[in-house]
Design a protein around this motif. Structure first.
Motif, PDB file in Angstrom:
ATOM      1  N   GLN A 116      49.074 -16.749  33.561  1.00  0.00           N
ATOM      2  CA  GLN A 116      49.589 -16.004  34.623  1.00  0.00           C
ATOM      3  C   GLN A 116      50.037 -16.593  35.737  1.00  0.00           C
ATOM      4  O   GLN A 116      51.132 -16.396  36.383  1.00  0.00           O
ATOM      5  CB  GLN A 116      48.261 -15.228  34.847  1.00  0.00           C
ATOM      6  CG  GLN A 116      47.738 -14.332  34.136  1.00  0.00           C
ATOM      7  CD  GLN A 116      46.590 -13.536  34.625  1.00  0.00           C
ATOM      8  OE1 GLN A 116      46.390 -13.173  35.733  1.00  0.00           O
ATOM      9  NE2 GLN A 116      45.643 -12.777  33.587  1.00  0.00           N
ATOM     10  N   ARG A 160      42.610 -27.161  32.148  1.00  0.00           N
ATOM     11  CA  ARG A 160      44.102 -26.829  32.251  1.00  0.00           C
ATOM     12  C   ARG A 160      44.157 -25.594  33.339  1.00  0.00           C
ATOM     13  O   ARG A 160      45.541 -25.599  33.914  1.00  0.00           O
ATOM     14  CB  ARG A 160      44.690 -26.261  31.077  1.00  0.00           C
ATOM     15  CG  ARG A 160      44.127 -25.146  30.392  1.00  0.00           C
ATOM     16  CD  ARG A 160      44.551 -24.957  28.887  1.00  0.00           C
ATOM     17  NE  ARG A 160      43.868 -23.865  28.217  1.00  0.00           N
ATOM     18  CZ  ARG A 160      44.085 -23.557  26.811  1.00  0.00           C
ATOM     19  NH1 ARG A 160      44.797 -24.092  26.195  1.00  0.00           N
ATOM     20  NH2 ARG A 160      43.418 -22.501  26.487  1.00  0.00           N
ATOM     21  N   ASP A 161      43.294 -24.610  33.377  1.00  0.00           N
ATOM     22  CA  ASP A 161      43.338 -23.356  34.320  1.00  0.00           C
ATOM     23  C   ASP A 161      43.312 -24.009  35.771  1.00  0.00           C
ATOM     24  O   ASP A 161      44.223 -23.765  36.603  1.00  0.00           O
ATOM     25  CB  ASP A 161      42.209 -22.465  34.001  1.00  0.00           C
ATOM     26  CG  ASP A 161      42.132 -21.552  32.838  1.00  0.00           C
ATOM     27  OD1 ASP A 161      43.171 -22.031  31.819  1.00  0.00           O
ATOM     28  OD2 ASP A 161      41.433 -20.969  32.848  1.00  0.00           O
ATOM     29  N   GLU A 162      42.550 -25.030  35.953  1.00  0.00           N
ATOM     30  CA  GLU A 162      42.534 -25.591  37.315  1.00  0.00           C
ATOM     31  C   GLU A 162      43.696 -26.463  37.469  1.00  0.00           C
ATOM     32  O   GLU A 162      44.139 -26.330  38.688  1.00  0.00           O
ATOM     33  CB  GLU A 162      41.172 -26.322  37.306  1.00  0.00           C
ATOM     34  CG  GLU A 162      39.844 -25.758  37.430  1.00  0.00           C
ATOM     35  CD  GLU A 162      39.656 -24.901  36.050  1.00  0.00           C
ATOM     36  OE1 GLU A 162      38.831 -24.239  36.250  1.00  0.00           O
ATOM     37  OE2 GLU A 162      39.741 -25.658  34.989  1.00  0.00           O
ATOM     38  N   LYS A 183      32.445 -25.383  35.476  1.00  0.00           N
ATOM     39  CA  LYS A 183      33.032 -25.735  34.286  1.00  0.00           C
ATOM     40  C   LYS A 183      32.292 -27.025  33.684  1.00  0.00           C
ATOM     41  O   LYS A 183      32.048 -27.077  32.624  1.00  0.00           O
ATOM     42  CB  LYS A 183      34.516 -26.025  34.266  1.00  0.00           C
ATOM     43  CG  LYS A 183      35.143 -26.164  33.245  1.00  0.00           C
ATOM     44  CD  LYS A 183      36.687 -25.983  33.203  1.00  0.00           C
ATOM     45  CE  LYS A 183      36.899 -24.486  32.838  1.00  0.00           C
ATOM     46  NZ  LYS A 183      38.509 -24.264  32.892  1.00  0.00           N
ATOM     47  N   PRO A 224      45.039 -15.200  29.956  1.00  0.00           N
ATOM     48  CA  PRO A 224      44.296 -16.526  30.504  1.00  0.00           C
ATOM     49  C   PRO A 224      44.886 -16.683  31.812  1.00  0.00           C
ATOM     50  O   PRO A 224      46.149 -16.686  32.125  1.00  0.00           O
ATOM     51  CB  PRO A 224      44.728 -17.775  29.484  1.00  0.00           C
ATOM     52  CG  PRO A 224      45.005 -16.905  28.168  1.00  0.00           C
ATOM     53  CD  PRO A 224      45.519 -15.789  28.611  1.00  0.00           C
ATOM     54  N   LEU A 225      44.164 -17.039  32.707  1.00  0.00           N
ATOM     55  CA  LEU A 225      44.572 -17.543  34.104  1.00  0.00           C
ATOM     56  C   LEU A 225      45.731 -18.532  34.295  1.00  0.00           C
ATOM     57  O   LEU A 225      46.620 -18.369  35.044  1.00  0.00           O
ATOM     58  CB  LEU A 225      43.346 -18.075  34.992  1.00  0.00           C
ATOM     59  CG  LEU A 225      43.641 -18.311  36.208  1.00  0.00           C
ATOM     60  CD1 LEU A 225      43.829 -17.137  37.176  1.00  0.00           C
ATOM     61  CD2 LEU A 225      42.466 -19.113  37.100  1.00  0.00           C
ATOM     62  N   TYR A 226      45.630 -19.586  33.338  1.00  0.00           N
ATOM     63  CA  TYR A 226      46.520 -20.719  33.652  1.00  0.00           C
ATOM     64  C   TYR A 226      48.064 -19.959  33.022  1.00  0.00           C
ATOM     65  O   TYR A 226      49.172 -20.285  33.559  1.00  0.00           O
ATOM     66  CB  TYR A 226      46.335 -21.681  32.785  1.00  0.00           C
ATOM     67  CG  TYR A 226      46.621 -21.982  31.264  1.00  0.00           C
ATOM     68  CD1 TYR A 226      47.817 -22.080  30.683  1.00  0.00           C
ATOM     69  CD2 TYR A 226      45.467 -21.204  30.447  1.00  0.00           C
ATOM     70  CE1 TYR A 226      48.035 -21.926  29.188  1.00  0.00           C
ATOM     71  CE2 TYR A 226      45.622 -21.262  29.171  1.00  0.00           C
ATOM     72  CZ  TYR A 226      46.953 -21.368  28.331  1.00  0.00           C
ATOM     73  OH  TYR A 226      47.023 -21.404  27.314  1.00  0.00           O
ATOM     74  N   ARG A 243      35.465 -23.840  40.715  1.00  0.00           N
ATOM     75  CA  ARG A 243      35.577 -23.510  39.352  1.00  0.00           C
ATOM     76  C   ARG A 243      34.950 -24.654  38.502  1.00  0.00           C
ATOM     77  O   ARG A 243      34.482 -24.838  37.474  1.00  0.00           O
ATOM     78  CB  ARG A 243      36.842 -23.016  38.761  1.00  0.00           C
ATOM     79  CG  ARG A 243      37.068 -21.569  39.042  1.00  0.00           C
ATOM     80  CD  ARG A 243      38.539 -21.176  38.827  1.00  0.00           C
ATOM     81  NE  ARG A 243      38.828 -21.656  37.400  1.00  0.00           N
ATOM     82  CZ  ARG A 243      38.611 -20.702  36.365  1.00  0.00           C
ATOM     83  NH1 ARG A 243      38.097 -19.542  36.743  1.00  0.00           N
ATOM     84  NH2 ARG A 243      38.929 -20.975  35.266  1.00  0.00           N
ATOM     85  N   LEU A 299      46.334 -24.054  38.655  1.00  0.00           N
ATOM     86  CA  LEU A 299      46.195 -23.524  39.872  1.00  0.00           C
ATOM     87  C   LEU A 299      46.483 -24.517  40.787  1.00  0.00           C
ATOM     88  O   LEU A 299      47.054 -24.183  41.789  1.00  0.00           O
ATOM     89  CB  LEU A 299      44.717 -23.210  39.788  1.00  0.00           C
ATOM     90  CG  LEU A 299      44.572 -22.445  41.032  1.00  0.00           C
ATOM     91  CD1 LEU A 299      45.070 -21.188  41.291  1.00  0.00           C
ATOM     92  CD2 LEU A 299      42.804 -22.265  40.967  1.00  0.00           C
TER      93      LEU A 299
END
Length: 435
Positions: free
Chosen positions: A13, A257-259, A279, A9-11, A275, A262
């Motif tokens: 990383q 949460r990813d955003e 989304k 998952p991006l978040y 995004r 970021l």
């Protein structure tokens, strides 16, 4: 294999990159400070994509509206919501600032440093509310995209989308190009987002290396107060609004949460905008509502900025022994309703806005700004994070208010939040000629 799946998952990383950046910044500060171009380059690449994505999303959404009446309703509801919620954010900041009195006992100097003078000159050049309104008009159609001015791009997108709505089936080729253009730019966005951990690593390395822990601790109480106030605002005010929509604020936060991670890494809410558009559409909000509310909210619904500015003004008031009467605070509230708007994602804008506010009320010493320069970089995170959550809740609330929110679609997407690089293809809906 389990480890690879856990960090996919991006978040995750980005969080790993942030932790590593803190370590590098504290142990090798000179090396960490030199990694600033990594963060700058990532934000710059994303800003290239923001303008076209806003344009394609807004135009495509408006072209699918069957009449101009709905467009007018969404715009009016959005700005009513923005003003009410932003005013609540300012009032909460002023109340907490008066009760807990951050900055009391510092007895700081009123002297204006050269750095503060620079922010003061920038604020003077901004031209206040008149200059803000004039800046809404681009020099040319393409200059808005070249300069990355979100509000100008939104205005152009609205004009183009309304024209497409009125022409209806007379412009099928143009609308096909708009749809294909949107898919192309979202595919490009997917490529760029693979670099997000590197961008967050470079930006956080620079922050920790440059400011270290000593500067943070020197104004720890104020920093903590701003963060705590923002959390209270999100949980109580935005939580209540989410509850009226039938959702938990914590579900909404988990959805984005990813955003949020970021934004935490880059200190820029703009990097999450493309995004977020995709989304929220997948999460049940109608495309036309998303395309209007999110870009407009980036300039007019800045809840985190409002909280920060109201607390900062009272911090300066207490720190410089310059008390404000109730009447002066009410006048200050009116000024903040204007100066807290506009310019999301612009570096150093918090100080420019504070400078403009202090010049407007003329009851606080400009030298008080110098107290906050050292921690402004840490404040940018809470401003950006709160603004992002606020705009997400605003979009869902207005979509629900407009009966353009699909709860079943939200639950389905929440249970399986996969985000493709480009929007899923949709059948062209029948359009009724607007008249």
């Amino acid at each position: 294999m389990k480890l690879v799946a856990a960090v996919r998952p991006l978040y995750v990383q980005v969080l790993i990159a942030i932790v590593l950046a803190v370590v590098v910044g504290l142990i090798w500060p000179e090396f960490g400070a030199g990694l600033k171009p990594l963060g700058d380059a990532f934000v710059s690449i994303l800003k290239v994509l923001i303008g076209p994505i806003i344009f394609f999303t807004v135009v495509q959404g408006l072209a699918q509206i069957s009449n101009l009446g709905k467009l007018g309703r969404v715009v009016v509801k959005a700005f009513v919501y923005f003003e009410v919620v932003s005013t609540l954010a300012l009032v909460i900041g002023l109340v907490i600032g008066n009760v807990l009195a951050p900055g009391s006992g510092l007895h700081a100097s009123h002297e204006v440093t050269s750095q503060v003078a620079g922010y003061q000159q920038t604020a003077q050049k901004s031209g206040g509310i008149v200059g803000f309104l004039q800046d809404l008009i681009p020099d040319t159609f393409f200059s808005a995209f070249a300069d990355g001015e979100i509000l100008q791009i939104l205005i152009l997108s609205l004009a183009f989308g309304v024209a497409a709505l009125l022409l209806g089936k007379k412009v099928p080729t143009t609308m096909k190009l708009i749809t294909e253009g949107q898919q192309l730019f979202f595919k490009m966005l997917g490529f760029v987002m693979r670099l997000a951990p590197f961008g967050a690593f470079g930006a956080m390395c620079y922050t920790v290396s440059t400011y270290g822990s000593a500067t943070l601790l020197s104004l720890f109480y104020f920093v903590l107060l701003v963060y705590a106030t923002a959390i209270v605002f999100v949980v109580v005010v935005l939580g209540a609004i989410s509850g009226f929509c039938g959702l938990s604020i914590f579900k909404i936060i988990r959805l984005i949460r990813d955003e949020l991670v970021l934004v935490l890494g880059t200190s820029s809410s703009e990097v999450a905008l493309p995004r977020l558009l995709a989304k929220l559409e997948r999460a049940g909000c109608e495309k036309s509502v998303v395309g209007l509310v999110i870009p407009a909210g980036y300039s007019f619904n800045m809840d985190g900025t409002a909280i920060y500015m109201s607390l900062s003004v009272l911090f300066i008031s207490h720190a410089t022994d310059s008390p404000l009467s109730l009447g002066q605070q009410l006048a200050l509230l009116a000024v903040l309703l204007f100066t807290s708007k506009g310019g999301a994602g612009v570096s150093g804008l918090g100080f420019v806005k504070l400078s403009a506010t202090l010049q407007s009320v003329q009851t606080l010493p400009m030298g008080g700004l110098g107290l906050l320069i050292g921690v402004d970089r840490f404040m940018s995170e809470v401003r950006s994070l709160t603004n992002l959550v606020g705009n997400t809740v605003a979009t869902i609330a207005i979509a629900k208010w407009e009966k353009s929110f699909d709860m079943a679609k939200f639950r389905s997407y929440y249970a399986n939040p996969t985000l493709d690089e480009e929007p899923a293809e949709q059948e062209e809906p029948e359009r009724v000629e607007a008249g």
